[in-house]
Design an enzyme around this catalytic site. Structure first.
Site, PDB file in Angstrom:
ATOM      1  N   HIS A   1       0.810  -1.235   0.000  1.00  0.00           N
ATOM      2  CA  HIS A   1       0.000   0.000   0.000  1.00  0.00           C
ATOM      3  C   HIS A   1       0.844   1.287   0.000  1.00  0.00           C
ATOM      4  CE1 HIS A   1      -0.137  -0.491   4.680  1.00  0.00           C
ATOM      5  NE2 HIS A   1       0.841   0.330   4.362  1.00  0.00           N
TER       6      HIS A   1
ATOM      7  N   HIS B   1      -2.155   4.909   9.509  1.00  0.00           N
ATOM      8  CA  HIS B   1      -0.812   5.440   9.797  1.00  0.00           C
ATOM      9  C   HIS B   1      -0.865   6.809  10.463  1.00  0.00           C
ATOM     10  CE1 HIS B   1      -0.286   2.563   6.489  1.00  0.00           C
ATOM     11  NE2 HIS B   1       0.994   2.495   6.749  1.00  0.00           N
TER      12      HIS B   1
ATOM     13  N   HIS C   1       9.822  -3.983   4.681  1.00  0.00           N
ATOM     14  CA  HIS C   1      10.312  -2.617   4.537  1.00  0.00           C
ATOM     15  C   HIS C   1      10.520  -1.978   5.902  1.00  0.00           C
ATOM     16  CE1 HIS C   1       5.899  -1.914   4.685  1.00  0.00           C
ATOM     17  NE2 HIS C   1       6.058  -0.608   4.767  1.00  0.00           N
TER      18      HIS C   1
ATOM     19  N   GLU D   1       3.563  -5.083   8.806  1.00  0.00           N
ATOM     20  CA  GLU D   1       2.217  -4.954   8.220  1.00  0.00           C
ATOM     21  C   GLU D   1       1.724  -6.268   7.619  1.00  0.00           C
ATOM     22  OE1 GLU D   1       2.491  -0.212   6.998  1.00  0.00           O
ATOM     23  OE2 GLU D   1       2.937  -1.721   5.496  1.00  0.00           O
TER      24      GLU D   1
END
Ligand code: DHB
Ligand code: FE
Length: 281
Positions: free
Chosen positions: A12, A59, A193, A240
């Site tokens: 995303h 977020h 990441h 995530e």
């Protein structure tokens, strides 16, 4: 009764939203990434969902560090995005399905998940970008949506085991809804990441490939990792993948892979897409 047709896991990254806004889908950097989505769309044109239950992490748009629910379920009639600082445009609003949201909420609470219910909820890039990847263009969204957010941002985070169980409870909740609807479950974020700190830019291809394999065949194997280990192996934002694990939990035991692909990097992220058809009764 409602039927789960399957699930989609996807990255995303906000820069994808900017690439869409600027029409860069065929630019050399972006083309291999955007080329991962037509097979997913072709599947969903054959087996059309009425509702998308989209599991993601906020977020800092709807929930900030001062109030961070572990699990939250949207129950609004409409959802919109807003400026998060990434320069992403506002997109057409998403239509909710409050009656189905309240059924999910009742079922999850009865199943001992003490969720936060949101009758107003802004949705951030982790919701919007995956929706744009699956349904590009600017026609009205062809599905109603139910956003479900998992805290993967502020520790302590729910464990992988808890997220898989949460997904299984979401699956039971969907399947016990009395309306004849086709439902797609999505899980967004990851794969590996890390955006900050001394390991910024960290990517772990071997672990991502293991996750993609386990998500299909043996999701329970991923519950053997502590969150500390998941951060170490996939980066502080790679965790995530918990959203993907919850998505997978909703699909039941038997799934068939419609499409799977992995492409690195997009921005700082190892990007992937996984489309699974649910074979559960
Ligand atoms: C990036 C990835 C994310 O998951 C996110 O939420 C924001 C940015 C990135 O790689 O740039
Ligand atoms: Fe993210």
């Amino acid at each position: 009764m409602a039927r789960i047709i399957g699930g989609v896991g996807t990255t995303h990254v906000p820069s994808i939203g900017n690439a869409i806004a600027k029409g860069l889908q065929n630019a050399p950097y972006w083309k291999p990434f955007f080329d991962m989505f037509p097979p997913v769309r072709q599947w969903l044109e054959r087996d059309r969902p009425d509702v998308v239950v989209l599991i993601y992490n906020d977020h800092g748009l709807n929930f900030f560090l001062d109030k961070m629910p572990t699990f939250a379920v949207g129950a609004a009639t409409e959802y919109r995005n807003a400026d998060e600082g990434w320069g992403l445009p506002l997109v057409r609003p998403f239509q909710g399905d409050p009656a189905m949201s309240w059924h999910l909420i009742e079922s999850l609470v009865a199943d001992e998940f003490d969720i936060v219910t949101c009758q107003e909820m802004l949705v951030d890039h982790a919701f919007v970008v995956p929706m744009q990847l699956v349904w590009p263009g600017d026609k009205a969204w062809p599905v109603r949506v139910i956003p479900i957010s998992i805290n993967t941002v502020q520790h302590p985070l729910p464990s992988a085991a808890r997220c898989l169980k949460f997904g299984q409870a979401i699956g039971r909740a969907i399947r016990s809804y009395e309306k004849d609807l086709n439902v797609l479950v999505m899980g967004t974020g990851g794969l590996s990441h890390q955006l900050d700190g001394t390991r910024a830019g960290f990517i772990n291809k071997a672990f991502d490939q293991l996750c993609l394999d386990k998500l299909v065949r043996q999701p329970g194997a991923l519950t053997g990792y502590s969150n500390h280990e998941l951060v170490e192996l996939s980066g502080s934002q790679g965790i995530e993948v918990l959203n993907w694990l919850a998505m997978r939990g909703a699909l039941g035991d038997a799934v068939e892979t419609i499409y799977s692909n992995y492409h690195i990097p997009i921005s700082n992220t190892a990007s992937a897409v996984l489309a699974l058809e649910s074979k559960a009764a």
